[in-house]
Design a protein around this motif. Structure first.
Motif, PDB file in Angstrom:
ATOM      1  N   GLU A  94      -1.833   6.307   0.808  1.00 20.13           N
ATOM      2  CA  GLU A  94      -3.136   5.683   0.589  1.00 20.13           C
ATOM      3  C   GLU A  94      -3.696   5.071   1.862  1.00 20.13           C
ATOM      4  O   GLU A  94      -4.794   4.522   1.872  1.00 20.13           O
ATOM      5  CB  GLU A  94      -3.019   4.619  -0.512  1.00 20.13           C
ATOM      6  N   ASP A 151      -8.330   0.474   7.585  1.00 13.30           N
ATOM      7  CA  ASP A 151      -6.921   0.850   7.397  1.00 13.30           C
ATOM      8  C   ASP A 151      -6.192   0.936   8.737  1.00 13.30           C
ATOM      9  O   ASP A 151      -5.033   0.518   8.860  1.00 13.30           O
ATOM     10  CB  ASP A 151      -6.822   2.182   6.661  1.00 13.30           C
ATOM     11  N   GLU A 184      -5.672   5.458   4.965  1.00 12.01           N
ATOM     12  CA  GLU A 184      -6.710   6.420   5.318  1.00 12.01           C
ATOM     13  C   GLU A 184      -7.161   6.239   6.768  1.00 12.01           C
ATOM     14  O   GLU A 184      -6.891   5.220   7.403  1.00 12.01           O
ATOM     15  CB  GLU A 184      -7.908   6.264   4.375  1.00 12.01           C
ATOM     16  N   VAL A 225       0.846  -1.192   0.000  1.00 13.80           N
ATOM     17  CA  VAL A 225       0.000   0.000   0.000  1.00 13.80           C
ATOM     18  C   VAL A 225       0.883   1.244   0.000  1.00 13.80           C
ATOM     19  O   VAL A 225       1.787   1.372   0.836  1.00 13.80           O
ATOM     20  CB  VAL A 225      -0.932   0.024   1.238  1.00 13.80           C
ATOM     21  N   LYS A 226       0.626   2.147  -0.937  1.00 14.45           N
ATOM     22  CA  LYS A 226       1.387   3.395  -1.005  1.00 14.45           C
ATOM     23  C   LYS A 226       1.199   4.184   0.289  1.00 14.45           C
ATOM     24  O   LYS A 226       0.122   4.192   0.876  1.00 14.45           O
ATOM     25  CB  LYS A 226       0.931   4.212  -2.215  1.00 14.45           C
TER      26      LYS A 226
END
Length: 385
Positions: free
Chosen positions: A348, A355, A350, A344-345
């Motif tokens: 990104e 997340d 959240e 996951v970048k």
């Protein structure tokens, strides 16, 4: 300056409970700003909270003003004022009516044409937008109903402001910032926030706190970390984490100094280990983001649990346990390697439950693998300073 005089207002004194007295009367709304002021919420030079009112909402005021200037206006809901002890009630009857619990009389309010705000005997608890609309309206007069109480205690004014506005769209951040200055028995949902809000206030103001000035609140709008993220982190730790051991028996307070010491030690260590990610906007660093704050808060609780027999949890101890995770964290660039096929970048991640849960699980698992299991803490070492 005009001579001082008393504004004498026919009123009903209403008895609530054994000691509480309310005063119900009507007055021209255009006069109220001459003897009542708005207690604006702000911080003084020492960081202490002063006042409790939100700023005027100009669009709302303009909407009410146009209504008042219309053909058949009516505002039936009362403004709420808090008078100081310079205001007196002169009863016109010696006994309270047994059914209405009230008696008629006259309120005597100190009044002059041009009073400084600090000299005005009343504070607006509820109705500042209505009063501003009447003040600005193109009408000669507009009587308003008023409910008032008399007190010199600012905390009591704040209590009533929160209670009156708790069912209205009052910004949560303002409520949270006001809570530490209240003393009364508030609704359960607000009581749960009062102690964490007190800790948040100290963290945001304490000279050597790593969070000093970084938490965004109504009196610190330039802060970069959302107040709700800090509150949720504190609530988690108070419920079953590092701060739990310092709680009082009733769960509504506890050892504030000990809690602040642990929080400053841990988050100071976080800022030492991740200096490139600390103090940046959440769009530039996910460490300052809700997901980062909550995940790292759970890691604080895990480290504290590892050293649960240690009397003092110091900054260098926290830093020692955080360092093995430094190369795995992608707060400002790159990709989080969260498992098989789960890259996951960095930006990104959240502030969502899924997340936060995923990031927290990853950090806790890596901590257990690289630190907890790899370097067991002996009983003798744990009890050391």
């Amino acid at each position: 300056m005009a001579n001082k005089r008393d504004l004498r207002l026919p009123a009903l004194q209403v008895k609530q409970g054994p000691k509480r007295m309310l005063y119900i009367f009507s007055v021209d709304g255009k006069l109220v700003h001459r003897f009542a002021t708005i207690s604006r919420v702000r911080r003084d030079e020492e960081g202490a909270l002063r006042g409790y009112q939100r700023p005027e909402v100009l669009s709302h005021i303009d909407e009410i003003r146009r209504f008042i200037e219309g053909p058949n206006p009516m505002i039936p809901n009362a403004v709420v004022l808090a008078f100081n002890s310079s205001v007196h009630f002169e009863p016109g009857a010696s006994e309270f009516h047994p059914e209405s619990h009230s008696r008629p009389g006259t309120l005597s309010v100190p009044f002059e044409e041009e009073m400084l705000d600090e000299d005005k005997p009343a504070f607006v608890v509820d109705g500042q937008q209505r009063l501003a609309a009447v003040r600005d309206s193109n009408v000669d007069s507009f009587p308003l109903s008023v409910v008032a109480f008399i007190t010199d205690d600012v905390s009591e004014q704040t209590d009533q402001f929160i209670l009156v506005n708790s069912t209205k769209p009052l910004a949560k951040g303002l409520v949270y910032e006001l809570l530490p200055n209240t003393e009364s028995r508030l609704p359960t949902n607000l009581l749960k926030k009062r102690f964490p809000s007190q800790l948040l206030t100290i963290l945001n103001a304490k000279r050597h706190s790593p969070f000093r000035g970084l938490i965004q609140t109504p009196t610190n709008p330039g802060g970069i970390i959302k107040d709700n993220s800090i509150l949720r982190m504190l609530e988690n730790s108070l419920n079953e984490g590092a701060l739990y051991r310092f709680r009082s028996k009733n769960g509504e307070g506890g050892g504030v100094d000990a809690m602040i010491t642990v929080l400053c030690a841990y988050w100071g260590a976080v800022s030492d280990v991740f200096p490139e990610a600390w103090g940046k906007q959440p769009t530039k660093s996910r460490l300052m983001h809700g997901a980062g704050i909550l995940s790292m808060g759970l890691l604080m609780d895990a480290i504290a649990d590892r050293y649960r027999n240690r009397i003092h949890l110091k900054r260098d101890l926290f830093a020692h346990d955080l360092l093995p995770l430094k190369s795995l964290c992608r707060w400002t660039d790159g990709f989080w390697d969260l498992g098989v096929g789960q890259k996951v970048k960095w930006n990104e991640i959240e502030n969502t439950s899924s997340d936060i849960r995923q990031l927290s699980t990853y950090l806790l698992d890596k901590y257990k693998e690289l630190v907890w299991d790899a370097n067991p803490v002996s009983e003798r070492r744990a009890r050391g300073g």
